[in-house]
Enzyme design. Structure first.
Site, PDB file in Angstrom:
ATOM      1  N   GLY A  12     -21.568 -19.670 -37.137  1.00 16.72           N
ATOM      2  CA  GLY A  12     -20.647 -18.946 -36.979  1.00 16.72           C
ATOM      3  C   GLY A  12     -21.081 -16.878 -36.898  1.00 16.72           C
ATOM      4  O   GLY A  12     -20.832 -15.847 -36.467  1.00 16.72           O
ATOM      5  N   LEU A 101     -10.429 -29.311 -26.362  1.00 19.31           N
ATOM      6  CA  LEU A 101      -8.507 -28.325 -26.682  1.00 19.31           C
ATOM      7  C   LEU A 101      -8.054 -29.559 -25.170  1.00 19.31           C
ATOM      8  O   LEU A 101      -8.406 -29.738 -24.263  1.00 19.31           O
ATOM      9  CB  LEU A 101      -9.403 -27.557 -26.306  1.00 19.31           C
ATOM     10  CG  LEU A 101     -10.000 -26.712 -27.578  1.00 19.31           C
ATOM     11  CD1 LEU A 101     -10.118 -25.344 -27.254  1.00 19.31           C
ATOM     12  CD2 LEU A 101      -8.803 -26.246 -28.762  1.00 19.31           C
ATOM     13  N   HIS A 117     -21.031 -20.605 -23.751  1.00 13.99           N
ATOM     14  CA  HIS A 117     -21.340 -21.702 -22.686  1.00 13.99           C
ATOM     15  C   HIS A 117     -23.279 -21.257 -23.176  1.00 13.99           C
ATOM     16  O   HIS A 117     -23.254 -20.912 -22.248  1.00 13.99           O
ATOM     17  CB  HIS A 117     -21.253 -22.199 -22.391  1.00 13.99           C
ATOM     18  CG  HIS A 117     -21.371 -23.632 -21.857  1.00 13.99           C
ATOM     19  ND1 HIS A 117     -21.179 -25.168 -22.824  1.00 13.99           N
ATOM     20  CD2 HIS A 117     -22.792 -24.547 -20.994  1.00 13.99           C
ATOM     21  CE1 HIS A 117     -22.085 -25.970 -22.476  1.00 13.99           C
ATOM     22  NE2 HIS A 117     -23.072 -25.353 -21.395  1.00 13.99           N
TER      23      HIS A 117
HETATM   24  C1  GAR Z   1     -23.716 -20.992 -29.512  1.00 13.58           C
HETATM   25  O1  GAR Z   1     -24.914 -21.190 -29.396  1.00 13.58           O
HETATM   26  C2  GAR Z   1     -23.041 -21.323 -28.501  1.00 13.58           C
HETATM   27  O2  GAR Z   1     -23.292 -21.078 -27.377  1.00 13.58           O
HETATM   28  C3  GAR Z   1     -22.721 -22.887 -28.883  1.00 13.58           C
HETATM   29  O3  GAR Z   1     -22.657 -22.845 -29.721  1.00 13.58           O
HETATM   30  C4  GAR Z   1     -23.289 -22.383 -30.914  1.00 13.58           C
HETATM   31  C5  GAR Z   1     -23.166 -21.875 -31.838  1.00 13.58           C
HETATM   32  O4  GAR Z   1     -23.398 -20.789 -32.624  1.00 13.58           O
HETATM   33  N1  GAR Z   1     -21.851 -22.982 -28.123  1.00 13.58           N
HETATM   34  C6  GAR Z   1     -21.101 -24.524 -27.388  1.00 13.58           C
HETATM   35  O5  GAR Z   1     -22.324 -25.312 -27.407  1.00 13.58           O
HETATM   36  C7  GAR Z   1     -19.231 -25.055 -27.114  1.00 13.58           C
HETATM   37  N2  GAR Z   1     -20.573 -26.116 -26.548  1.00 13.58           N
HETATM   38  P1  GAR Z   1     -22.629 -19.876 -33.383  1.00 13.58           P
HETATM   39  O6  GAR Z   1     -21.525 -20.789 -34.797  1.00 13.58           O
HETATM   40  O7  GAR Z   1     -23.915 -19.212 -34.594  1.00 13.58           O
HETATM   41  O8  GAR Z   1     -21.667 -18.744 -32.573  1.00 13.58           O
END
Ligand code: GAR
Length: 196
Positions: A12, A101, A117
């Site tokens: 998060g 989703l 992303h």
């Molecule tokens: C982030 O790097 C985000 O861009 C990626 O997961 C991580 C979450 O970090 N999202 C994806 O890969 C979506 N498919 P966080 O929980 O610390 O924000």
């Protein structure tokens, strides 16, 4: 007020960056925007602790309790909408939310649903983006904030950030460099959508 609901699955840190920006830039006073709730599909997501520490409403909708994507998404929608008095939050923010989703969900939040992303879309949709960028010999990598359609990692681009890929990068070192930029562009994108 313009209620923002943030969906997470893990650490998060992007959610925390948005919460911090909203506080520091006084979004609520400036344009009535506030983070109304943080919802996770994983009961043990670390990000829930941060949200609780900031006294933000939290919720868990565990995907393991549902037998179909449609049933999970229906429950998730009900919970999201329950965090707005009119049942219509201004923006639903996917922040490391690792579930695909359904078209029904995407349609329900049409124009109000954004994602981040960790690649320079349209390159490297899907998972393992950093290793794939390294393997492809990319000199640059980055992150993209985009509107969500029912196609994976598709939809209008709202913000992007670019970082160099350095000679001895691993997926982990590159991910950390990209994540630092995510924390800048995601709050900026949300502010531009709600506080113009
Ligand atoms: C982030 O790097 C985000 O861009 C990626 O997961 C991580 C979450 O970090 N999202 C994806 O890969 C979506 N498919 P966080 O929980 O610390 O924000």
């Amino acid at each position: 007020s313009k209620n923002i609901v943030i969906l997470i699955s893990g650490g998060g840190s992007n959610m925390a960056a948005i919460v911090n920006a909203a506080h520091q830039q006084r979004w609520h006073e400036v344009c009535g925007a506030r983070v109304a709730a943080v919802i996770s599909n994983k009961p043990d997501a670390k990000g829930l602790d941060f949200a609780r520490s900031r006294r933000i409403a939290t919720d868990v909708v565990d995907h393991k309790g549902f037998s179909s994507r449609e049933a999970f998404d229906a429950a998730l929608m009900q919970r999201i909408d329950g965090h707005d008095p009119d049942g219509h939050p201004a923006l639903v923010v996917l922040a490391g939310f690792m579930r695909i989703l359904t078209p029904g969900f995407v349609q329900h939040y049409a124009g109000r649903l954004v994602n981040i992303h960790p690649s320079l879309l349209p390159a490297f949709t899907g998972l393992n983006t950093h290793q794939r960028a390294i393997d492809a010999g990319c000199r640059f990598a980055g992150a993209t904030v985009h509107r969500v359609t029912s196609e994976l990692d598709d939809g209008d681009i709202l913000e992007q950030a670019v970082v160099p890929v350095l000679p001895h990068d691993t997926a982990e070192s590159l991910a950390a460099r990209v994540l630092t930029q995510e924390h800048l562009i995601y709050p900026r994108a949300v502010r531009r959508l709600l506080c113009v």
